[in-house]
Design a protein around this motif. Structure first.
Motif, mmCIF file in Angstrom:
data_model
loop_
_atom_site.group_PDB
_atom_site.id
_atom_site.type_symbol
_atom_site.label_atom_id
_atom_site.label_comp_id
_atom_site.label_asym_id
_atom_site.label_seq_id
_atom_site.Cartn_x
_atom_site.Cartn_y
_atom_site.Cartn_z
ATOM 1 N N GLN A 1 0.815 -1.220 0.000
ATOM 2 C CA GLN A 1 0.000 0.000 0.000
ATOM 3 C C GLN A 1 0.847 1.268 0.000
ATOM 4 O O GLN A 1 0.352 2.352 -0.245
ATOM 5 N N PHE A 2 2.136 1.103 0.314
ATOM 6 C CA PHE A 2 3.036 2.245 0.410
ATOM 7 C C PHE A 2 3.954 2.299 -0.812
ATOM 8 O O PHE A 2 4.368 1.264 -1.342
ATOM 9 N N SER A 3 4.283 3.507 -1.225
ATOM 10 C CA SER A 3 5.314 3.674 -2.250
ATOM 11 C C SER A 3 6.003 5.010 -2.027
ATOM 12 O O SER A 3 5.452 5.909 -1.387
ATOM 13 N N VAL A 4 7.217 5.104 -2.507
ATOM 14 C CA VAL A 4 7.966 6.359 -2.414
ATOM 15 C C VAL A 4 8.473 6.718 -3.797
ATOM 16 O O VAL A 4 8.668 5.864 -4.651
ATOM 17 N N GLU A 5 8.707 8.027 -3.946
ATOM 18 C CA GLU A 5 9.157 8.529 -5.239
ATOM 19 C C GLU A 5 9.941 9.809 -5.031
ATOM 20 O O GLU A 5 9.654 10.561 -4.101
ATOM 21 N N ARG A 6 10.922 9.987 -5.915
ATOM 22 C CA ARG A 6 11.617 11.271 -5.958
ATOM 23 C C ARG A 6 11.356 11.807 -7.369
ATOM 24 O O ARG A 6 12.140 11.561 -8.284
ATOM 25 N N PRO A 7 10.247 12.501 -7.533
ATOM 26 C CA PRO A 7 9.801 12.859 -8.882
ATOM 27 C C PRO A 7 10.672 13.894 -9.581
ATOM 28 O O PRO A 7 10.684 13.969 -10.804
ATOM 29 N N ASP A 8 11.423 14.659 -8.782
ATOM 30 C CA ASP A 8 12.313 15.664 -9.380
ATOM 31 C C ASP A 8 13.515 15.790 -8.467
ATOM 32 O O ASP A 8 13.695 14.981 -7.565
ATOM 33 N N GLY A 9 14.316 16.805 -8.677
ATOM 34 C CA GLY A 9 15.540 16.913 -7.900
ATOM 35 C C GLY A 9 15.360 17.395 -6.478
ATOM 36 O O GLY A 9 16.318 17.421 -5.715
ATOM 37 N N SER A 10 14.116 17.747 -6.110
ATOM 38 C CA SER A 10 13.971 18.322 -4.777
ATOM 39 C C SER A 10 12.941 17.618 -3.906
ATOM 40 O O SER A 10 13.094 17.576 -2.705
ATOM 41 N N ASN A 11 11.907 17.040 -4.487
ATOM 42 C CA ASN A 11 10.839 16.453 -3.674
ATOM 43 C C ASN A 11 11.037 14.968 -3.440
ATOM 44 O O ASN A 11 11.632 14.250 -4.253
ATOM 45 N N PHE A 12 10.511 14.517 -2.312
ATOM 46 C CA PHE A 12 10.523 13.097 -1.961
ATOM 47 C C PHE A 12 9.140 12.811 -1.384
ATOM 48 O O PHE A 12 8.731 13.469 -0.428
ATOM 49 N N THR A 13 8.411 11.881 -1.984
ATOM 50 C CA THR A 13 7.019 11.683 -1.573
ATOM 51 C C THR A 13 6.781 10.284 -1.038
ATOM 52 O O THR A 13 7.452 9.322 -1.430
ATOM 53 N N LEU A 14 5.809 10.197 -0.142
ATOM 54 C CA LEU A 14 5.307 8.922 0.371
ATOM 55 C C LEU A 14 3.839 8.835 -0.006
ATOM 56 O O LEU A 14 3.060 9.728 0.322
ATOM 57 N N LYS A 15 3.481 7.781 -0.724
ATOM 58 C CA LYS A 15 2.076 7.583 -1.109
ATOM 59 C C LYS A 15 1.523 6.389 -0.346
ATOM 60 O O LYS A 15 2.183 5.329 -0.275
ATOM 61 N N ILE A 16 0.333 6.572 0.196
ATOM 62 C CA ILE A 16 -0.406 5.436 0.773
ATOM 63 C C ILE A 16 -1.620 5.270 -0.116
ATOM 64 O O ILE A 16 -2.456 6.176 -0.231
ATOM 65 N N ARG A 17 -1.732 4.107 -0.748
ATOM 66 C CA ARG A 17 -2.736 3.908 -1.800
ATOM 67 C C ARG A 17 -4.160 3.848 -1.274
ATOM 68 O O ARG A 17 -5.065 4.444 -1.806
ATOM 69 N N SER A 18 -4.382 3.103 -0.223
ATOM 70 C CA SER A 18 -5.727 2.912 0.331
ATOM 71 C C SER A 18 -5.588 2.950 1.841
ATOM 72 O O SER A 18 -5.248 1.947 2.473
ATOM 73 N N THR A 19 -5.819 4.131 2.396
ATOM 74 C CA THR A 19 -5.522 4.317 3.818
ATOM 75 C C THR A 19 -6.440 3.498 4.719
ATOM 76 O O THR A 19 -7.617 3.264 4.412
ATOM 77 N N LYS A 20 -5.856 3.092 5.851
ATOM 78 C CA LYS A 20 -6.595 2.362 6.874
ATOM 79 C C LYS A 20 -6.587 3.228 8.134
ATOM 80 O O LYS A 20 -5.749 4.130 8.290
ATOM 81 N N LEU A 21 -7.495 2.901 9.040
ATOM 82 C CA LEU A 21 -7.551 3.643 10.302
ATOM 83 C C LEU A 21 -6.198 3.616 11.017
ATOM 84 O O LEU A 21 -5.774 4.625 11.589
ATOM 85 N N GLU A 22 -5.536 2.460 10.961
ATOM 86 C CA GLU A 22 -4.269 2.298 11.688
ATOM 87 C C GLU A 22 -3.097 3.019 11.023
ATOM 88 O O GLU A 22 -1.986 3.008 11.557
ATOM 89 N N ASP A 23 -3.334 3.655 9.888
ATOM 90 C CA ASP A 23 -2.284 4.487 9.282
ATOM 91 C C ASP A 23 -2.224 5.867 9.920
ATOM 92 O O ASP A 23 -1.309 6.652 9.628
ATOM 93 N N SER A 24 -3.176 6.178 10.773
ATOM 94 C CA SER A 24 -3.172 7.470 11.468
ATOM 95 C C SER A 24 -1.913 7.571 12.320
ATOM 96 O O SER A 24 -1.671 6.706 13.182
ATOM 97 N N ALA A 25 -1.109 8.592 12.073
ATOM 98 C CA ALA A 25 0.182 8.741 12.746
ATOM 99 C C ALA A 25 0.813 10.039 12.289
ATOM 100 O O ALA A 25 0.330 10.702 11.365
ATOM 101 N N MET A 26 1.934 10.389 12.924
ATOM 102 C CA MET A 26 2.823 11.441 12.407
ATOM 103 C C MET A 26 3.811 10.754 11.471
ATOM 104 O O MET A 26 4.385 9.713 11.829
ATOM 105 N N TYR A 27 3.999 11.331 10.310
ATOM 106 C CA TYR A 27 4.959 10.800 9.347
ATOM 107 C C TYR A 27 6.103 11.810 9.205
ATOM 108 O O TYR A 27 5.878 12.989 8.914
ATOM 109 N N PHE A 28 7.297 11.308 9.443
ATOM 110 C CA PHE A 28 8.473 12.161 9.379
ATOM 111 C C PHE A 28 9.356 11.751 8.203
ATOM 112 O O PHE A 28 9.630 10.566 7.999
ATOM 113 N N CYS A 29 9.819 12.752 7.491
ATOM 114 C CA CYS A 29 10.818 12.569 6.457
ATOM 115 C C CYS A 29 12.169 12.945 7.064
ATOM 116 O O CYS A 29 12.237 13.823 7.937
#
Lengths: 113, 113
Positions: B64-92
């Motif tokens: 359900q998770f994926s990461v990408e660096r789409p350009d030279g500056s951004n770094f993304t975390l994708k959660i495809r289909s969120t669940k209740l238990e995904d509720s949290a603080m996410y730190f890069c």
């Protein structure tokens, strides 16, 4: 099993005293150990890193020791101030080279004026 | 002083929806990480990323998770289909590769309803 443990109970001390926080680990052989500060709702802020061949490291009022025989690191804040009140996290990289950090649960320090 | 930034600071979503969390690491850094912290619990490693590929991932980082660096500056975390238990603080976090210190962003609080 592998564990990294910090005192889960909050540490309350009087301003001006030295705070000592403990981090113990089991079944790891880390090349280094790091200490971070975390304020509520914020990201961890790096404080100090100590390597396995270093017994002690200092930065201003902070001191960290690392005993690979005892598998323990101690974190000291001297002349503590109310602004030092926060949660302090220890973290280690199990592999020593990937940067994946394993964190302890943190110890909350409260410094009273 | 350069710092890691994250957007949004707070994301509320419905269960089953996709979310993308964004990070801008420090500009000359080469290693990128995502961690999460469920309220009251430890900071947990999710994934590390170097040279445009995942170098390590935890058991939490499932399909359900994926990461990408789409350009030279951004770094993304994708959660495809969120669940209740995904509720949290996410730190890069990022590091430059010459030293082992990781610098964390302020976090994104994800709330899944």
């Amino acid at each position: 099993s592998q564990k990294i443990e910090q005192n889960s109970e909050a540490l309350n001390i009087q301003e001006g005293k030295t705070a000592t926080l403990t981090c113990n680990y089991t079944n790891y052989s880390p090349a280094y150990l790091q200490w971070y500060r975390q304020d509520p709702g914020r990201g961890p802020v790096f404080l100090l890193l100590i390597r396995e061949n270093e017994k002690e490291k200092r930065k201003e009022r902070l001191k960290v020791t690392f005993d690979t025989t005892l598998k323990q690191s101690l974190f000291h804040i001297t002349a503590s101030q109310p602004a030092d009140s926060a949660t302090y996290l220890c973290a280690l990289d199990p592999s020593g080279n990937t940067g994946k950090l394993i964190f302890g649960q943190g110890t909350t320090l409260q410094v009273k004026p | 002083e350069p710092e890691v930034t994250q957007t949004p600071s707070h994301q509320v979503t419905q269960m089953g929806q996709e979310v993308i969390l964004r990070c801008v690491p420090i500009s000359n850094h080469l290693y990128f990480y995502w961690y999460r912290q469920i309220l009251g619990q430890k900071v947990e490693f999710l994934v590390s990323f170097y040279n445009n590929e995942i170098s390590e991932k935890s058991e939490i980082f499932d399909d359900q998770f994926s990461v990408e660096r789409p350009d030279g500056s951004n770094f993304t975390l994708k959660i495809r289909s969120t669940k209740l238990e995904d509720s949290a603080m996410y730190f890069c976090a990022s590091r430059d590769g010459r030293v082992d210190t990781q610098y964390f962003g302020p976090g994104t609080r994800l709330t899944v309803l």
